[in-house]
Design a protein around this motif. Structure first.
Motif, PDB file in Angstrom:
ATOM      1  N   LYS A 204       0.820  -1.215   0.000  1.00 39.89           N
ATOM      2  CA  LYS A 204       0.000   0.000   0.000  1.00 39.89           C
ATOM      3  C   LYS A 204       0.853   1.265   0.000  1.00 39.89           C
TER       4      LYS A 204
ATOM      5  N   ILE B 287       1.444   9.495  -6.015  1.00 41.91           N
ATOM      6  CA  ILE B 287       0.529  10.634  -5.944  1.00 41.91           C
ATOM      7  C   ILE B 287       1.014  11.684  -4.959  1.00 41.91           C
TER       8      ILE B 287
ATOM      9  N   ILE C  48       3.546  13.650  -6.695  1.00 46.42           N
ATOM     10  CA  ILE C  48       2.929  14.590  -7.633  1.00 46.42           C
ATOM     11  C   ILE C  48       2.374  15.802  -6.894  1.00 46.42           C
ATOM     12  N   PHE C  49       1.733  15.542  -5.762  1.00 47.70           N
ATOM     13  CA  PHE C  49       1.174  16.671  -5.009  1.00 47.70           C
ATOM     14  C   PHE C  49       2.271  17.608  -4.512  1.00 47.70           C
TER      15      PHE C  49
ATOM     16  N   PHE D 119       5.103  18.026  -5.952  1.00 46.98           N
ATOM     17  CA  PHE D 119       5.560  18.686  -7.168  1.00 46.98           C
ATOM     18  C   PHE D 119       4.621  19.832  -7.539  1.00 46.98           C
ATOM     19  N   LEU D 120       3.339  19.525  -7.400  1.00 45.64           N
ATOM     20  CA  LEU D 120       2.302  20.475  -7.772  1.00 45.64           C
ATOM     21  C   LEU D 120       2.373  21.761  -6.977  1.00 45.64           C
TER      22      LEU D 120
ATOM     23  N   PHE E 253      -4.579   2.424  -9.466  1.00 45.81           N
ATOM     24  CA  PHE E 253      -3.782   3.602  -9.775  1.00 45.81           C
ATOM     25  C   PHE E 253      -3.764   3.835 -11.281  1.00 45.81           C
TER      26      PHE E 253
ATOM     27  N   VAL F 185      -0.463  16.244 -16.936  1.00 42.07           N
ATOM     28  CA  VAL F 185      -0.352  14.957 -16.255  1.00 42.07           C
ATOM     29  C   VAL F 185      -1.457  14.874 -15.208  1.00 42.07           C
TER      30      VAL F 185
ATOM     31  N   VAL G 129      -3.111  12.063 -12.197  1.00 43.09           N
ATOM     32  CA  VAL G 129      -3.029  10.756 -11.537  1.00 43.09           C
ATOM     33  C   VAL G 129      -4.259  10.579 -10.673  1.00 43.09           C
ATOM     34  N   SER G 130      -4.662   9.346 -10.532  1.00 40.83           N
ATOM     35  CA  SER G 130      -5.762   9.068  -9.626  1.00 40.83           C
ATOM     36  C   SER G 130      -5.441   7.778  -8.902  1.00 40.83           C
ATOM     37  N   THR G 131      -5.788   7.728  -7.659  1.00 36.76           N
ATOM     38  CA  THR G 131      -5.527   6.515  -6.912  1.00 36.76           C
ATOM     39  C   THR G 131      -6.640   6.287  -5.918  1.00 36.76           C
TER      40      THR G 131
ATOM     41  N   ILE H 122      -7.417   4.294  -2.364  1.00 30.78           N
ATOM     42  CA  ILE H 122      -6.884   3.558  -1.226  1.00 30.78           C
ATOM     43  C   ILE H 122      -8.073   3.212  -0.355  1.00 30.78           C
TER      44      ILE H 122
ATOM     45  N   MET I 190      -8.525   9.756  -4.639  1.00 29.10           N
ATOM     46  CA  MET I 190      -8.146  11.143  -4.876  1.00 29.10           C
ATOM     47  C   MET I 190      -7.507  11.286  -6.240  1.00 29.10           C
ATOM     48  N   TYR I 191      -7.572  12.491  -6.745  1.00 32.33           N
ATOM     49  CA  TYR I 191      -6.944  12.737  -8.037  1.00 32.33           C
ATOM     50  C   TYR I 191      -6.328  14.125  -8.039  1.00 32.33           C
ATOM     51  N   GLY I 192      -5.352  14.276  -8.876  1.00 34.27           N
ATOM     52  CA  GLY I 192      -4.714  15.575  -9.028  1.00 34.27           C
ATOM     53  C   GLY I 192      -4.250  15.704 -10.459  1.00 34.27           C
ATOM     54  N   MET I 193      -4.419  16.869 -11.013  1.00 26.68           N
ATOM     55  CA  MET I 193      -4.039  17.059 -12.398  1.00 26.68           C
ATOM     56  C   MET I 193      -3.423  18.420 -12.564  1.00 26.68           C
ATOM     57  N   VAL I 194      -2.485  18.471 -13.447  1.00 28.77           N
ATOM     58  CA  VAL I 194      -1.895  19.769 -13.705  1.00 28.77           C
ATOM     59  C   VAL I 194      -1.515  19.847 -15.168  1.00 28.77           C
TER      60      VAL I 194
ATOM     61  N   VAL J 181       2.928  21.253 -17.672  1.00 28.19           N
ATOM     62  CA  VAL J 181       3.936  20.833 -16.696  1.00 28.19           C
ATOM     63  C   VAL J 181       5.319  21.392 -16.988  1.00 28.19           C
TER      64      VAL J 181
ATOM     65  N   LEU K 131      -5.320  23.622 -12.945  1.00 31.03           N
ATOM     66  CA  LEU K 131      -5.070  22.794 -11.790  1.00 31.03           C
ATOM     67  C   LEU K 131      -6.401  22.217 -11.361  1.00 31.03           C
TER      68      LEU K 131
ATOM     69  N   PHE L 285      -8.028  19.179  -8.561  1.00 28.72           N
ATOM     70  CA  PHE L 285      -7.850  18.038  -7.695  1.00 28.72           C
ATOM     71  C   PHE L 285      -9.127  17.782  -6.927  1.00 28.72           C
TER      72      PHE L 285
ATOM     73  N   PHE M 102     -11.211  14.862  -3.914  1.00 26.24           N
ATOM     74  CA  PHE M 102     -11.222  13.695  -3.042  1.00 26.24           C
ATOM     75  C   PHE M 102     -12.640  13.136  -2.999  1.00 26.24           C
TER      76      PHE M 102
END
Lengths: 184, 467
Positions: A2, A9, A12-13, A15-16, B408, B426, B428-430, B432, B437-441, B444, B458, B460, B462
């Motif tokens: 896990k 992520i 990435i956050f 980085f963001l 992921f 870019v 990403v989403s994951t 758990i 949650m996801y975040g995009m930007v 880049v 930007l 993001f 949850f």
């Protein structure tokens, strides 16, 4: 396992939200100087031969005839703080067979002269007389107290004794424009 | 307002980094609940979801088509005025500033049955687009004296901005194995609105006949529509608290809808499309509309030397300036009305084709009728368009999406639009447990220095997802 999944992520956050910027200085905006130049026509008038002829006594009017009118209000804080220079353009078209002298003066409320230009000597039949006058306004307190402009037009006596004929249409056309140099 | 302030505002206007509303990374990404907001016909594969209030979907988009912050504000010791001049020299009336932010206050969904997924929520949106009024800025900055014959076109004055709240409910419906369709109904509530468009008229100064120059305003027709912007004295008076507080309670109500579909041509090839925000808001509260209509010409004041000699020295009996002012007001009357008006929402279109490949997985849940297989890779092409006052803005995107395991996903996009031809994004989403949650930007490559970027975007969020 896990923890491994979580890693990308979070990277990435990080980085963001941690991107860097070059050093910028928003205070610079205070240094902006805006120096617009606005041009507009001002007063104009046309005088004909009748104006310079006294029909009752059948003689020419050779004393200056003049007109005083309100001038742009210069005494405002905007003008005091922002008007740097005033450029006045004069265009005179003289169809008369006679010379004219024209004086332009600025007066304050008490009719005291605050500024004057050199006399314009307009030759007979000169249709394209042009003159440009520049007044530096900044720190020119005397000029800033001007409220009126007086234009005096004087018909010059003839050399050969000829008298103007009021029945013939001939005009003296007087035009002005101002260019205002501002600093904001 | 003093002129310096005006130019400071203009300066900020053109150098604020701006955004587009294109959410090319989120669109169709990883079957997240938030994709339903971009395509109500998107497929979902969960029982229910709940967005974390205020955090389920946040997006900020700012973009300007030409200016970057560093163009103006880089601390490089060079003259700011010179930089400003260079910038306004580069900008044209086709350049614009675009800003859009959206906050999902509530977003939730629930599976009604095998075929239908209901989703609903509320969000708040701030949207602004303003075109650069080149002629007007130049004439204020340089004056008309330097270029007397130049004509200033007031048609360049174009902007539109609003703050709205949206309450929505949508249904995604599985027609058959291949086709999924959806629709969303929206109720809009507008708390702040301002726009000026379809303006016309010119100002020019040319050589005159009566006098040296003739200045004229011709066919002036300038309109502003506002709601919640001006107070009783017609001054701009916007309380942030009021605007945000009234977002969902305003009496300016409108309706609209979204439609969308997903179609599996083959198990590996999928087409999707959507049309969003077909609707309007009727503004009737706190409305102030301003219009200026008419023609006016000025070539100075003709001074009358009266025919009678004795009158030449007459006292000044005329206030020419006051006369000019009232003449101007008579020729170009300013009218303020409180008539209600309708504002159409900017309509957005999305379309995409996706080809999936790689290792196929079996379906991961029981709601899907398994025509669709899950691949760990996909590539595709997306198109996006939005109606804007000057013209429709279009963006084209190529993407590559990769899933690592079931939880992921990452999506990489290359987008060409009005701002740039080199925009790499870019996302990403994951997931758990139930927490997703996801975040995009976007952009880049410019992230290392945002001040160089012409646009940034930007997003993001949850969610809690229950498979």
């Amino acid at each position: 396992m896990k923890n491994i999944r979580k890693t990308p992520i979070f990277l990435i956050f990080i980085f963001l939200f941690s991107s860097c910027v070059k050093y910028v200085d928003f205070e610079q905006i205070e240094d902006l100087t805006v120096e617009p130049v606005f041009t507009s026509s001002l007063v104009y008038f046309t005088l004909d031969q009748v104006t310079f002829f006294d029909r009752i006594n059948s003689v020419e009017v050779i004393t200056p005839i003049s007109k005083t009118s309100k001038f742009l209000s210069l005494n405002s804080s905007f003008v005091k703080n922002n008007l740097i220079k005033l450029e006045l353009e004069f265009e005179i078209s003289n169809q008369f067979d006679r010379d004219f002298t024209i004086n332009v003066e600025f007066l304050d409320d008490n009719n005291t002269r605050t500024h004057r230009f050199n006399t314009f000597n307009v030759d007979a039949n000169n249709l394209n007389y042009a003159q440009k006058e520049v007044i530096n306004i900044i720190n020119n307190q005397l000029f800033l107290s001007s409220t009126k402009i007086r234009v005096s037009v004087q018909l010059s006596p003839s050399n050969n004794g000829a008298v103007i004929n009021p029945n013939v249409v001939k005009n003296l056309v007087f035009k002005t424009a101002g260019t205002f140099f501002l600093k904001l | 307002m003093n002129f310096r302030k005006l130019f400071i505002i203009l300066g900020l206007f053109i150098c604020t980094v701006s955004y587009s509303q294109n959410k090319q990374i989120l669109y169709g990404f990883a079957e997240m609940p938030n994709t339903l907001m971009l395509n109500p016909g998107a497929e979902t594969n969960f029982k229910y979801h709940a967005g974390i209030p205020f955090l389920s979907g946040l997006s900020l988009n700012i973009g300007s088509s030409e200016a970057t912050i560093s163009d103006l504000f880089l601390a490089d010791n060079s003259s700011f005025t010179l930089k400003f001049k260079n910038l306004i020299g580069k900008l044209t009336e086709r350049d614009f500033l675009d800003l859009n932010t959206k906050v999902e206050i509530l977003n939730a969904g629930y599976r009604l049955n095998e075929k239908m997924y209901l989703s609903f929520g509320l969000y708040q949106e701030i949207d602004f687009i303003g075109y650069y009024p080149d002629d007007i800025v130049s004439s204020l900055f340089y004056g008309n004296g330097t270029n007397v014959d130049k004509t200033i076109y007031f048609s360049q004055l174009k902007f539109r901005g609003d703050v709205i709240g949206v309450i929505h409910a949508g249904l995604s419906y599985k027609v058959n194995k291949k086709l999924n369709i959806g629709g969303r109904f929206k109720i809009y509530s507008g708390s702040l609105y301002m726009s000026s468009k379809n303006n016309s008229g010119t100002f020019s100064t040319i050589k005159g006949d009566n006098n040296i120059y003739k200045s004229y305003l011709s066919n002036i027709n300038i309109n502003f529509n506002t709601s919640g912007l001006l107070d009783d004295n017609n001054r701009i008076n916007v309380g942030v608290k009021d605007v945000i507080g009234n977002t969902f309670l305003s009496k300016n109500i409108g309706v609209g809808f979204d439609l969308g579909f997903t179609y599996h041509y083959t198990p590996q090839v999928e087409f999707t499309g959507s049309i969003l925000d077909v609707g309007f808001i009727s503004y009737s509260k706190n409305v102030k509309n301003l219009s200026l209509v008419g023609n006016h010409q000025f070539d100075g004041v003709e001074v009358q030397f009266d025919g009678n000699n004795t009158d030449y020295w007459s006292p000044i009996n005329k206030d020419y300036l006051a006369e000019l002012d009232s003449e101007f007001k008579a020729n170009i009357p300013r009218e303020i009305t409180t008539n209600s008006f309708i504002s159409w929402r900017p309509i957005k279109f999305n379309g995409a084709v996706r080809y999936s490949f790689g290792r196929a997985r079996t379906n991961k849940e029981c709601y899907d009728e398994t025509y669709k297989e899950y691949y760990n890779n996909s590539v595709g092409f997306q198109l996006y368009a939005i109606t804007r006052p000057l013209s429709t803005q279009i963006a084209a995107t190529m993407f590559f999406e990769k899933s690592i395991g079931e939880k992921f996903s990452a999506k990489f996009t290359y987008t060409a639009n009005d701002y740039s031809m080199s925009n790499i994004g870019v996302g990403v989403s994951t997931q758990i447990g139930i927490f997703q949650m996801y975040g995009m930007v976007d952009n880049v490559f410019k992230l290392s220095d945002l001040t160089e970027a012409k646009s940034a975007s930007l997003q993001f969020g949850f969610n809690l997802i229950f498979d």
